[in-house]
Design an enzyme around this catalytic site. Structure first.
Site, short mmCIF file in Angstrom:
data_model
loop_
_atom_site.label_atom_id
_atom_site.label_comp_id
_atom_site.label_asym_id
_atom_site.label_seq_id
_atom_site.Cartn_x
_atom_site.Cartn_y
_atom_site.Cartn_z
N THR A 867 9.68 -10.97 -16.14
CA THR A 867 10.33 -11.62 -14.15
C THR A 867 11.90 -10.93 -14.19
OG1 THR A 867 8.60 -13.79 -14.25
CG2 THR A 867 10.34 -13.39 -12.68
N CYS A 868 12.32 -11.20 -15.56
CA CYS A 868 13.93 -11.54 -14.53
C CYS A 868 14.95 -10.16 -14.38
CB CYS A 868 14.87 -12.11 -16.18
SG CYS A 868 14.22 -13.84 -15.69
N PHE A 869 13.90 -9.12 -14.64
CA PHE A 869 13.45 -7.61 -15.03
C PHE A 869 12.81 -6.69 -14.02
CE2 PHE A 869 15.52 -9.08 -19.24
CZ PHE A 869 15.99 -8.71 -18.91
#
Length: 900
Positions: A867-869
């Site tokens: 999710t963070c990337f």
């Protein structure tokens, strides 16, 4: 003849201050004199006891001719001097008076002396074409032949059949309809002529037989002067002259014998003059002299291009500028085609006209110049920036009253004219920012940019209220993104030097450059109309990073101590408990840990946190928020004692904005207007409560008898909108007030306490007040996410790792994705990004990355989301059916984070 220190002189010699000036009119009072020059300047000298020189000074007299600076820029048609008072008349019929006013001879409604030229407002739009001053009275003549008199009436010199003073201009009723062609004042008498009937009338003091009727008595009404039969039949009347004890009338026996009158008007620019210049029929020194006279004089230029059709320029006021815009455009176009002419014009405007502009003009006519010059400047190339800068500075120096009139003039401009004005200053801003982005960092750039932006801001406010065809996009300066790119590159360079411990002189230069760019950003955030939403977001992030004192690198920004540990089952309780500890540093970013789950919050966990927390707030048993039938959310007006709860909702929303996350609470636009101190309207109520709004709109449109039988009063839900509201019926007369108060009640009065605490919490949760640079719609989108789900854009902006768009796996993925319902597509977003809201600016601003996994047994594995990337890890499924089954399962049931 002038006067020396030793007293009067009998030797005629040039007056000091008027050497080498072409004087076109002279007027003499008892002890003061006035002169009007060809370039429109008014000079005065003599006694100043009563302020009759209009010099704004307390000096008793002036032995040399001095310019009346407050009238600079007013194109004058006539000057007149009385005993101790003075008058001038502009080309558009505006009358200015000053000096002694003991008998009301200034026509201002009082008996107070004036030391500066003052507009006689009661004569505005009367089409005044002539003015004459007596000892202590004044007379004016309008184009239609109407005579007004005011001041001392003790000898009947006002012609009102009385001997009273008049402090306001009053029509001489006995002359009404006579179409007077000339009026002249003696010391205590007045003469008028009616050309059509060849009659001359007189009234006032009759001593020395100066009324010409054989009587030596005071006469308070106009009576004909006894003229010989020759005058009536064989001669043509030319002029009246009235002195202290005698009067003259000038006649010519034949029209052909009449001498040619010299031009007594201020030199103005006109089509014939420009044609002479362009054709070269005159010699260059003559042309150059005329250019210098016209374009160095604000009065000359302001008197040019008047709208003469239907006498429209006589309507000049704070609402009407009196300009013929078509004539201006065609005339300047001719000049711009001739390089030699325009070069000389620009030199004169730059060196003489602009530096001498008066920031405190005496009348609105002086402001025409600020409408004329932009049209000239827009057509230039090389000299345009310098002239635009000088014009911007002069606009900003105008006093408050002149500033208001100029804004009104702008609001009345034709659309294309105003759009050109916007484009002029927008273009200068863009070019300056472009230069800065390319590394040019002159100190003067900052001041120039601020000036351009301030003028552009004035124009923006005008367009917002009066010109719908000129939209926000016309003000956007796209070069701001280039500046932000340059700032980002500078920060990266600085970062590299820090990590390599390269603290040379070059390092300090980079620091200075970084500070300079941030200074420009600080200016830009004060003018939010100039940037689009994405640019504002980037500026927000840059200034946030600068405030943190860290590099704008995501890894560096996330290293802080604001760690919030929460259980999914008690998300709201854990969050409120954390906030009540007062340990959170709002200036640092938030890091979320879901207890019992693996995962480091590099954006994804906190994104999901705010999404889930939103749902918890809407389900909160305290019911501080209420969901309307259209899914919009508003404060519960009945929860008046839940101050802390509203405060914490505000904190949470502010934190979401500060941490660049969406929150799934659909507040109406009205909330964001209120946060930005703007007033919600009936249209905002229609968004929140369509049925109520439609009823109110119908009320405004109903016939009077229908309004009466509705039996409404000034109450809403039992609450009085005004004192005694229950006793005041709603009628056709007051229904607009009722609707306004109704809207105010819903959005303000009924939730005053709730919003006050929410707003305080919001400002604390987002401690950088630069969020106020966003428009309400932009702030709403930042907090809610984009309202537009452009799924095709998600597909088109996607990138691929260890695979390509032509691979069977990728084709199958997009086939399955586009088969999804809207709800499932949003579930996919939640799975991928931690939020089901589209990113601000569209999916291209946060593109999907698809990474093909080459692990064993792909058909037994589920898709994963980093999710963070923004990365989707997709096993190489053997068929589209398997892919469909696994993807549907993942987006519906995979709520716990595994890989991050």
């Amino acid at each position: 003849m002038d006067k020396s220190d030793a007293g009067a002189t009998t030797v005629s010699r040039p007056l000091k201050g008027l050497e080498n000036r072409q004087v076109i009119q002279i007027a003499c009072g008892d002890q003061h004199s006035m002169a009007l020059t060809k370039d429109g300047q008014l000079f005065v000298w003599g006694d100043n006891t009563h302020g009759q020189l209009g010099l704004e000074k307390e000096q008793p007299s002036s032995l040399t001719a001095q310019p009346v600076k407050s009238l600079c820029g007013i194109p004058l048609a006539q000057i007149s001097a009385g005993g101790d008072h003075s008058f001038v008349l502009s080309l558009s019929g505006v009358v200015f008076g000053w000096g002694k006013n003991s008998a009301g001879q200034l026509g201002l409604g009082d008996t107070t002396d004036r030391r500066i030229p003052t507009v006689v407002n009661s004569l505005n739009r009367k089409k005044t074409v002539s003015i004459s001053c007596g000892g202590e009275h004044t007379a004016t003549l309008s184009k239609g032949g109407t005579v007004f008199t005011f001041g001392s009436g003790g000898f009947g010199q006002l012609g009102h059949n009385s001997f009273k003073d008049e402090h306001h201009p009053r029509v001489v009723a006995e002359l009404w309809g006579s179409k007077v062609s000339q009026v002249t004042c003696g010391r205590r008498n007045t003469l008028v002529s009616v050309e059509s009937s060849k009659l001359i009338y007189s009234f006032g003091c009759g001593m020395q037989w100066k009324l010409g009727n054989g009587e030596m008595i005071k006469q308070s009404m106009p009576f004909p002067v006894d003229l010989s039969n020759e005058c009536e039949h064989e001669y043509t009347f030319e002029k009246l002259i009235a002195g202290e004890n005698h009067s003259f009338s000038l006649f010519f026996k034949e029209l052909e014998s009449k001498p040619e009158s010299s031009d007594q008007g201020v030199l103005t620019l006109n089509d014939r003059m420009i044609d002479r210049w362009v054709s070269g029929s005159d010699k260059w020194p003559t042309i150059k002299m005329e250019i210098n006279t016209v374009f160095s004089s604000a009065a000359s230029l302001n008197g040019s291009f008047l709208k003469t059709s239907c006498d429209e320029h006589y309507q000049t006021s704070v609402e009407h500028c009196g300009l013929d815009f078509d004539l201006v455009k065609t005339s300047f176009a001719k000049l711009l085609e001739n390089k030699g002419l325009i070069s000389e014009v620009v030199k004169v405007v730059q060196q003489k006209l602009l530096p001498d502009l008066n920031p405190n003009p005496a009348g609105v006519e002086a402001l025409r110049l600020y409408l004329l010059l932009p049209e000239l400047i827009r057509g230039l190339q090389k000299q345009r920036p310098e002239l635009t800068e000088a014009l911007a500075s002069k606009i900003l120096q105008l006093n408050l009253d002149a500033h208001k009139v100029l804004v009104t003039y702008w609001s009345k401009l034709p659309n294309d004219w105003l759009k050109g004005l916007v484009k002029l200053f927008q273009k200068e801003c863009a070019e300056l920012i472009d230069q800065i982005s390319r590394g040019e960092t002159e100190h003067d750039f900052t001041r120039r940019l601020q000036n351009f932006l301030q003028v552009l801001q004035m124009l923006y406010k005008v367009c917002c209220t009066t010109h719908d065809d000129i939209t926000n996009s016309d003000f956007i300066i796209h070069e701001i993104n280039d500046l932000l790119d340059t700032l980002q590159a500078t920060m990266a360079d600085l970062c590299g030097k820090i990590f390599s411990f390269c603290f040379t002189e070059d390092f300090h230069d980079v620091v200075k450059l970084k500070d300079y760019y941030f200074g420009i950003i600080d200016i830009l955030v004060k003018f939010p109309f100039a940037a689009d939403t994405v640019s504002k977001q980037r500026m927000f992030s840059c200034l946030q990073a600068e405030c943190l004192g860290r590099l704008p690198d995501r890894e560096m920004l996330m290293l802080n101590g604001n760690v919030l540990r929460v259980n999914r089952d008690s998300l709201l309780t854990d969050t409120l408990k954390y906030l009540k500890q007062n340990t959170h540093s709002f200036l640092n970013l938030l890091e979320v840990v879901f207890i019992g789950e693996n995962g480091i919050d590099w954006r994804g966990l906190s994104a999901e946190f705010f999404s889930l927390l939103s749902k918890s707030l809407l389900k909160w048993e305290k019911k501080v928020l209420e969901v309307h039938e259209n899914s919009l959310v508003w404060f519960n007006p009945d929860r008046t004692q839940c101050n802390k709860d509203f405060y914490y909702i505000g904190v949470i929303c502010g934190m979401a904005l500060y941490n660049h996350h969406c929150i799934n609470i659909d507040f109406p636009l009205a909330l964001f207007k209120k946060l930005l101190q703007l007033s919600p309207t009936l249209n905002d109520l229609e968004e929140l409560s369509p049925v109520e709004a439609r009823s109110l709109k119908s009320l405004l449109e109903e016939d009077e008898d229908v309004v009466d039988i509705l039996f409404l009063d000034f109450t809403v839900k039992g609450q009085e909108l005004i004192p005694n509201g229950g006793q005041i019926p709603v009628t056709k007369v007051n229904r607009q007030k009722y609707v306004d108060l109704y809207v105010d009640f819903v959005f303000n009065k009924s939730v005053k306490n709730q919003f006050k605490h929410f707003s305080r919490g919001f400002s604390e949760g987002c401690p950088l007040d630069i969020w106020s640079m966003f428009h309400p719609e932009e702030l709403q989108e930042l907090l809610h996410g984009s309202p537009k789900y452009e799924w095709l854009e998600l597909h088109q902006s996607a990138s691929y790792e260890r695979c390509s768009a032509s691979d069977e796996l990728i084709k199958n993925f997009w086939t399955v994705f586009f088969e999804f319902s809207e709800e499932n597509k949003k579930k996919f977003l939640m799975f991928l990004y931690g939020t089901d809201r589209a990113p601000v600016g569209g999916f291209s601003k946060r593109p999907l990355k698809i990474h093909q996994s080459d692990g064993p047994d792909p058909d037994h594995r589920l898709p994963e989301a980093q999710t963070c990337f923004d990365r989707l890890i997709l096993p190489k499924y053997s068929s589209i059916n398997t892919l469909r089954k696994k993807l549907v399962h993942a987006i519906h049931f995979c709520e716990v984070f595994g890989r991050e």
